[in-house]
Design a protein around this motif. Structure first.
Motif, mmCIF file in Angstrom:
data_model
loop_
_atom_site.group_PDB
_atom_site.id
_atom_site.type_symbol
_atom_site.label_atom_id
_atom_site.label_comp_id
_atom_site.label_asym_id
_atom_site.label_seq_id
_atom_site.Cartn_x
_atom_site.Cartn_y
_atom_site.Cartn_z
ATOM 1 N N VAL A 78 2.264 6.117 -2.447
ATOM 2 C CA VAL A 78 3.181 7.171 -2.903
ATOM 3 C C VAL A 78 3.178 7.444 -4.257
ATOM 4 C CG1 VAL A 78 6.055 7.540 -2.739
ATOM 5 C CG2 VAL A 78 4.730 6.547 -0.915
ATOM 6 N N GLY A 79 3.157 6.546 -5.150
ATOM 7 C CA GLY A 79 3.080 6.766 -6.578
ATOM 8 C C GLY A 79 2.009 8.027 -7.026
ATOM 9 N N ILE A 91 2.500 11.381 7.043
ATOM 10 C CA ILE A 91 3.829 12.124 6.825
ATOM 11 C C ILE A 91 4.996 11.284 6.079
ATOM 12 C CG2 ILE A 91 5.715 13.336 8.020
ATOM 13 C CD1 ILE A 91 3.428 14.154 10.016
ATOM 14 N N ALA A 92 5.020 9.859 6.610
ATOM 15 C CA ALA A 92 6.259 8.992 6.159
ATOM 16 C C ALA A 92 6.034 8.781 4.586
ATOM 17 C CB ALA A 92 5.939 7.633 6.928
ATOM 18 N N MET A 93 4.649 8.689 3.900
ATOM 19 C CA MET A 93 4.351 8.569 2.644
ATOM 20 C C MET A 93 4.699 9.751 2.017
ATOM 21 S SD MET A 93 1.096 5.862 2.139
ATOM 22 C CE MET A 93 0.042 6.905 3.436
ATOM 23 N N ALA A 94 4.161 10.990 2.504
ATOM 24 C CA ALA A 94 4.670 12.311 1.803
ATOM 25 C C ALA A 94 6.165 12.616 1.843
ATOM 26 C CB ALA A 94 3.960 13.215 2.683
ATOM 27 N N VAL A 101 0.985 -1.152 0.048
ATOM 28 C CA VAL A 101 -0.027 -0.227 0.008
ATOM 29 C C VAL A 101 0.919 1.310 0.056
ATOM 30 C CG1 VAL A 101 -1.704 1.462 1.414
ATOM 31 C CG2 VAL A 101 -2.052 -1.096 1.047
ATOM 32 N N VAL A 102 2.087 1.330 0.668
ATOM 33 C CA VAL A 102 2.856 2.160 0.580
ATOM 34 C C VAL A 102 3.367 2.755 -0.755
ATOM 35 C CG1 VAL A 102 4.975 3.246 1.280
ATOM 36 C CG2 VAL A 102 3.537 2.314 3.031
ATOM 37 N N ALA A 103 3.754 1.576 -1.351
ATOM 38 C CA ALA A 103 4.221 1.660 -2.636
ATOM 39 C C ALA A 103 3.132 2.101 -3.630
ATOM 40 C CB ALA A 103 4.869 0.339 -3.258
ATOM 41 N N ILE A 113 9.652 7.791 -8.931
ATOM 42 C CA ILE A 113 8.338 7.459 -8.706
ATOM 43 C C ILE A 113 7.791 6.487 -9.289
ATOM 44 C CG2 ILE A 113 5.844 8.441 -8.752
ATOM 45 C CD1 ILE A 113 7.442 9.685 -6.503
ATOM 46 N N SER A 114 7.831 6.218 -10.838
ATOM 47 C CA SER A 114 7.735 5.409 -11.579
ATOM 48 C C SER A 114 8.230 3.986 -11.206
ATOM 49 C CB SER A 114 8.120 5.681 -13.207
ATOM 50 O OG SER A 114 7.515 6.616 -13.699
ATOM 51 N N VAL A 115 9.625 3.792 -10.934
ATOM 52 C CA VAL A 115 10.086 2.767 -10.400
ATOM 53 C C VAL A 115 9.461 2.089 -9.223
ATOM 54 C CG1 VAL A 115 12.444 1.908 -9.432
ATOM 55 C CG2 VAL A 115 12.516 3.453 -11.267
#
Length: 519
Positions: free
Chosen positions: A216-217, A461-464, A211-213, A478-480
């Motif tokens: 964040v995208g 905040i961690a994801m931002a 979910v983080v991945a 970000i694409s990676v």
């Protein structure tokens, strides 16, 4: 009917972030990904790219079959008497139907759907999908382009996000008092061992990382899209400083929403988003190419339904490998990665709803609304592309979907005003994803329905912060990270697999417990 109280984590100390294994693995992933990217950005991109390609080839068909099975089994459950069972042992829903549907639509459609709604149909119009043989750029290609877009964002995508897995979680949580965590999906298989052992923590961590991945995208891409849009509309500098300012503003919005909770911030943001989306949709339909959009939707939906199995079961053996990798497999893997935490969120907000209403809302109503939205934006784009008003061929061949959204928006009636409105709408959509996923990750890490305020803010905040660092290295990173989503779908899909038979079993168990069917 008994009324279980929702376990609250409000009395937990601020320092308690939850399961140390989940925290270590999840935060460790963020640190390692960012650290290795800073050390050798190219090497990280190459390794993940190779893993992305391998996963698409080896597991792509499995992902497709899992989504197909989930959808058909869920619809089957909705047609049974067991579907009358109420979730959470409540006779009345906790929130109104409009608010409930608003949260579902905004959370699950989110920034991804808005980001691709304009560009994907146009791409399939100028590059014919392998399931069809129509000549690109012709009238015959229009329903095929829409049908392929509907396949990626329609019934299969939505069903895996909040049907069978949500039923398993709802029964285990509200009846058996198990926490709303991904490991609970495996409780009927492994018993108490999965709930207290290290394996359960690893299961939770895999789902949090996915979910983080996946979140964040959209957060990072929104910053680039808004920066480009503000530059085009108001002449602001399209650069890192503007992107960082947008990220900070976005983080403040969704962290505030997550901290105030489902019944306040998340609900308010979702309702506001729905009203804005309805206003934008009405303007496009009434003042845009109304007849063209109507015909496009009817033809596109007809093609979607008639070619459903052909598109859903197409593999790399019958289609170009690169196409399957970057389109169908990528999207399906993305949805799989989101599925456990989305199911937690759906189970949490659906208390008091029947199993049937939850399945129909998530697997039928929401996909239909999504196809309408794709037709309004993407269909308008096809209209303006075919009439020569815009030409997005080069931009889309380079996967510049941020350019597509703004270009189509500017071609719409109202030009700059519509472009600004759609940018604001996209921002709020991404914010609704950020707040709901911050909340859901906090629920997973703490094991409580109402996680500590600090825990919710920490994950938001961690994801931002991760998005900001990756943007500093270049938007390509970000694409990676988004390619990494496909890798995370492997373990997450195995966690979801038992729900194919545990979902119906849990539905019947709930119905028997509520005396709706014979014991």
């Amino acid at each position: 009917m008994k009324n279980n109280n929702i376990r609250s984590g409000g009395d937990y100390s601020i320092a308690q972030l939850g399961d140390p294994v989940v925290l270590t693995l999840s935060v460790g992933f963020i640190v390692l990904f960012v650290g290795f990217s800073l050390f050798d950005l190219k090497a990280v991109a190459e390794v993940i790219g190779e893993g992305f390609g391998w996963t698409a080839r080896v597991f792509g068909t499995y992902f497709q079959l899992l989504l197909l099975a989930t959808f058909f089994i869920a619809i089957g459950v909705a047609c049974t008497p067991a579907a009358r069972a109420k979730i959470g042992n409540l006779d009345q829903p906790e929130m109104s139907t409009f608010r409930w549907l608003s949260i579902i639509m905004c959370t699950l459609l989110a920034g991804g759907g808005v980001f691709f709604a304009a560009g994907e149909p146009i791409y399939h119009y100028v590059v014919t999908p392998p399931a069809f043989t129509s000549e690109s750029g012709t009238a015959a290609a229009i329903p095929h382009a829409m049908a392929q877009s509907f396949m990626h964002w329609g019934f299969l995508a939505w069903a895996v996000l909040g049907t069978l897995a949500a039923i398993v979680l709802a029964h285990a949580h509200y009846v058996n008092d198990k926490p709303l965590q991904p490991r609970t999906l495996l409780y009927p298989v492994f018993g108490e061992h999965i709930m207290s052992g290290w394996l359960g923590s690893v299961v939770d961590a895999c789902c949090v990382i996915a979910v983080v991945a996946g979140t964040v995208g959209p957060i990072g891409f929104l910053a680039t899209q808004m920066s480009f849009g503000l530059s085009e509309l108001f002449g602001l500098t399209d650069g890192l400083v503007t992107q960082m300012a947008i990220l900070i503003a976005l983080a403040i919005i969704y962290v505030t929403s997550a901290v105030t909770g489902i019944h306040r911030g998340i609900q308010f943001l979702s309702r506001m988003n729905v009203f804005l989306a309805l206003a934008v949709a009405a303007i496009i339909f009434v003042f845009g190419p109304t007849l063209f959009l109507t015909n496009t939707y009817v033809q596109g939906m007809g093609e979607y339904l008639s070619s459903f199995m052909t598109m859903a079961t197409m593999t790399a053996e019958t289609a170009p490998g690169w196409w399957m990798q970057w389109w169908t497999v990528f999207f399906f893997a993305w949805f799989l990665g989101y599925a456990p935490l989305m199911a937690i969120f759906v189970a949490r907000i659906s208390r008091g709803r029947s199993i049937r209403s939850m399945i129909l809302a998530v697997a039928v109503m929401a996909p239909v609304a999504t196809t309408i939205w794709f037709t309004l934006l993407g269909g308008s784009g096809i209209y303006y592309q075919s009439t020569g008003v815009i030409d997005l061929t080069d931009a889309l061949n380079n996967f510049r979907f941020d350019v597509a959204t703004l270009t189509v928006a500017q071609a719409l009636p109202g030009g700059g005003f519509m472009a600004l409105a759609i940018l604001i709408l996209t921002t709020v959509f991404v914010a609704t994803t950020g707040d709901s996923m911050s909340y859901s990750i906090a629920v997973v890490s703490s094991g409580h329905d109402q996680p500590n305020t600090f825990v919710r803010a920490f994950w938001g905040i961690a994801m931002a912060g991760m998005a900001a660092i990756l943007l500093f290295m270049g938007a390509g990173q970000i694409s990676v990270l988004q390619q990494f989503i496909v890798l995370t779908a492997i373990p997450v899909s195995l966690i979801l697999l038992p729900s194919l038979w545990l979902g119906p079993k849990a539905a019947y168990a709930m119905a028997r417990e509520q005396n709706l069917i014979p014991h």
